[in-house]
Design a protein around this motif. Structure first.
Motif, short mmCIF file in Angstrom:
data_model
loop_
_atom_site.label_atom_id
_atom_site.label_comp_id
_atom_site.label_asym_id
_atom_site.label_seq_id
_atom_site.Cartn_x
_atom_site.Cartn_y
_atom_site.Cartn_z
N THR A 180 0.84 -1.21 0.00
CA THR A 180 0.00 0.00 0.00
C THR A 180 0.86 1.26 0.00
O THR A 180 0.58 2.23 -0.72
CB THR A 180 -0.92 0.00 1.23
N LEU A 181 1.93 1.26 0.80
CA LEU A 181 2.83 2.41 0.85
C LEU A 181 3.51 2.64 -0.50
O LEU A 181 3.73 3.78 -0.92
CB LEU A 181 3.89 2.20 1.94
N MET A 182 3.85 1.55 -1.18
CA MET A 182 4.47 1.69 -2.51
C MET A 182 3.50 2.31 -3.51
O MET A 182 3.89 3.15 -4.33
CB MET A 182 4.94 0.33 -3.00
N CYS A 183 2.23 1.92 -3.43
CA CYS A 183 1.22 2.53 -4.30
C CYS A 183 1.05 4.01 -3.97
O CYS A 183 0.83 4.84 -4.87
CB CYS A 183 -0.11 1.80 -4.15
N LEU A 184 1.17 4.35 -2.70
CA LEU A 184 1.08 5.75 -2.29
C LEU A 184 2.26 6.54 -2.83
O LEU A 184 2.10 7.64 -3.36
CB LEU A 184 1.03 5.83 -0.76
N GLN A 185 3.47 5.98 -2.72
CA GLN A 185 4.65 6.68 -3.22
C GLN A 185 4.59 6.87 -4.73
O GLN A 185 5.04 7.89 -5.25
CB GLN A 185 5.91 5.87 -2.85
N LEU A 192 -4.81 2.90 -4.61
CA LEU A 192 -4.66 3.30 -3.20
C LEU A 192 -6.01 3.30 -2.49
O LEU A 192 -6.11 2.84 -1.35
CB LEU A 192 -4.01 4.68 -3.14
N LYS A 193 -7.04 3.82 -3.16
CA LYS A 193 -8.38 3.82 -2.56
C LYS A 193 -8.85 2.40 -2.28
O LYS A 193 -9.43 2.11 -1.23
CB LYS A 193 -9.37 4.53 -3.49
N GLN A 194 -8.60 1.49 -3.23
CA GLN A 194 -8.99 0.10 -3.05
C GLN A 194 -8.33 -0.51 -1.81
O GLN A 194 -8.98 -1.13 -0.96
CB GLN A 194 -8.61 -0.72 -4.28
N LEU A 195 -7.02 -0.31 -1.70
CA LEU A 195 -6.27 -0.92 -0.62
C LEU A 195 -6.64 -0.31 0.74
O LEU A 195 -6.72 -1.02 1.75
CB LEU A 195 -4.77 -0.76 -0.87
N LEU A 196 -6.89 1.00 0.76
CA LEU A 196 -7.25 1.65 2.03
C LEU A 196 -8.62 1.18 2.52
O LEU A 196 -8.85 1.13 3.73
CB LEU A 196 -7.24 3.17 1.86
N GLN A 223 5.79 11.76 0.90
CA GLN A 223 5.93 13.00 0.13
C GLN A 223 4.68 13.34 -0.70
O GLN A 223 4.27 14.51 -0.75
CB GLN A 223 7.15 12.90 -0.79
N PRO A 224 4.03 12.37 -1.37
CA PRO A 224 2.83 12.72 -2.17
C PRO A 224 1.70 13.33 -1.35
O PRO A 224 0.89 14.09 -1.88
CB PRO A 224 2.41 11.38 -2.78
N VAL A 225 1.62 13.02 -0.06
CA VAL A 225 0.56 13.59 0.78
C VAL A 225 0.75 15.10 0.90
O VAL A 225 -0.21 15.87 0.94
CB VAL A 225 0.55 12.93 2.18
N ALA A 226 1.99 15.54 0.92
CA ALA A 226 2.27 16.97 1.03
C ALA A 226 2.14 17.70 -0.30
O ALA A 226 1.72 18.86 -0.34
CB ALA A 226 3.67 17.18 1.61
#
Length: 416
Positions: A180-185, A192-196, A223-226
């Motif tokens: 999940t973190l890799m998909c976020l990065q 990401l929505k699916q996994l969350l 970093q993508p969150v920011a």
């Protein structure tokens, strides 16, 4: 202990390079094969493998090996590197129980882990890759993705076998969370929505453990969150705010995120976050922790951007954390200001005492002058009287200046 030193050196080299090379796998296998059962050194080696940096490196490499398995269309159990990585993950996960029970042995990964979990996880990775390619192709061809298509992509049907592995197995859960973190990065929003959704329903319970807290910290400070507003909305508004009343950990992590990235956020976005965060009702211990974090946050953002005039509800919430009555005009009084005021009052009292002493001395000197018959002595006494009066006047002027300075002292609003 030489074997521990060599094994730690090899693992550290893998962490530095972020990959496990074949020659280092051979060296580590040789060290493990030389150990006898019940050897306490096995416990030391397991703690080395249990290091968080080593665990993260192993999980990342397991994910890379799974991608190789998909590309080469082979079975996970036929990949020697993947099998050895899995053995090390199991070895590190059993370190605490091994040392507590003093039953030292080098465990091997369960066959169901290789024969069931990895194939199902590989299928999950392949499905996500197909979804990602479909979205990229449509965007490249400037085709509009309808709401129905997007909802269909975001709807996930998780294999029951994979779900049971994720719920019951700590290593399997770590691999899934790392995926999940890799998909976020990589900013894959649909995946990401699916996994969350899965994580929200099946993994993160009402009681947060260390593993969950570590995951929360990782996704908040990615970093993508920011930098990506869409990712930020998914992570914070859709996912994390769901757990806002579960633990103060969510509050602290989000406040730290705001403190670091407040310059990237609009004022409207800031207020929306604070509106949600101030709904949390902490216990007495959490109040002390949150109060300190809020103080640092307000100091970092600056009083010009955030103050009682434009965010009164936030400052009221901080007052409540500090158990301050809302009737007070100021948010808080600083202990240093109290001590300065006390020192000023003491100084003024001392000046008043000095004035009284000077007046008494002048009266005594006047009585002595009346008893003097010589005019010269009388003149000298008059000169002394003049000097004394001058001193009294100067002291009074100093008192007036101190009072003026005290009146001109600006009022400050200070958060404690």
């Amino acid at each position: 202990h030489d074997s521990c030193h060599k094994f730690a050196w090899l693992l550290d080299a893998c962490i530095r390079d972020n990959k496990i090379e074949s020659r280092r796998i051979v060296d580590m296998k040789q060290i493990l094969s030389q150990l006898t059962p019940s050897d306490p050194i096995i416990g030391d080696l397991s703690m080395i493998v249990a290091d968080p940096f080593a665990t993260n490196m192993l999980i990342r490499n397991a994910y890379q090996q799974l991608k190789i398995v998909i590309k080469t269309e082979t079975l996970p159990k036929k990949n020697d590197t993947l099998v050895f990585i899995s053995d090390l993950l199991v070895f590190g996960s059993e370190s605490h129980s091994m040392i507590a029970k003093k039953k030292y042995k080098v465990p091997q990964v369960n066959k169901s882990f290789l024969n069931c979990f990895y194939p199902v996880m590989a299928g999950r990775i392949l499905d996500d890759a197909i979804t990602d390619i479909t979205i990229s192709t449509k965007k490249a061809n400037e085709e509009q993705i309808t709401t129905e298509q997007l909802e269909e992509m975001e709807t996930i049907i998780l294999d029951d076998v994979l779900l049971q592995f994720i719920i019951n197995g700590s290593i399997e859960r770590k691999i899934f969370l790392s995926f999940t973190l890799m998909c976020l990065q990589n900013e894959k929003t649909v995946i990401l929505k699916q996994l969350l959704i899965i994580i929200k329903k099946e993994i993160l319970s009402e009681t947060f453990c260390y593993e969950n807290i570590s995951f929360i910290h990782s996704i908040v400070h990615a970093q993508p969150v920011a930098t990506n507003p869409e990712i930020r909305n998914i992570i914070i508004n859709v996912f994390l705010f769901h757990y806002l009343n579960v633990s103060a950990t969510i509050q602290i992590e989000l406040l730290e995120f705001i403190k670091i990235n407040h310059s990237r956020l609009s004022f409207k976005e800031l207020l929306s976050y604070f509106n949600k965060l101030t709904e949390y009702q902490p216990n007495e211990y959490e109040k002390q922790v949150l109060l300190s974090v809020y103080e640092q946050l307000i100091h970092r953002i600056g009083y010009n951007r955030l103050n009682p005039n434009n965010a009164g509800f936030l400052f009221q919430y901080i007052n409540d954390l500090n158990n301050i009555s809302p009737d007070n005009e100021s948010i808080a009084m600083n202990d240093e200001d109290d001590s300065n005021e006390n020192n000023l009052n003491e100084t003024m009292d001392e000046d008043d005492i000095d004035d009284d002493n000077i007046s008494d001395n002048s009266q005594i000197m006047e009585e002595e002058d009346e008893n003097e018959e010589d005019e010269e002595d009388l003149d000298n006494s008059n000169d002394n009287m003049i000097h004394i009066n001058i001193n009294i006047t100067n002291n009074n002027d100093e008192d007036e200046e101190e009072e003026e300075d005290e009146d001109n002292t600006p009022n400050r609003i200070i958060i404690t």
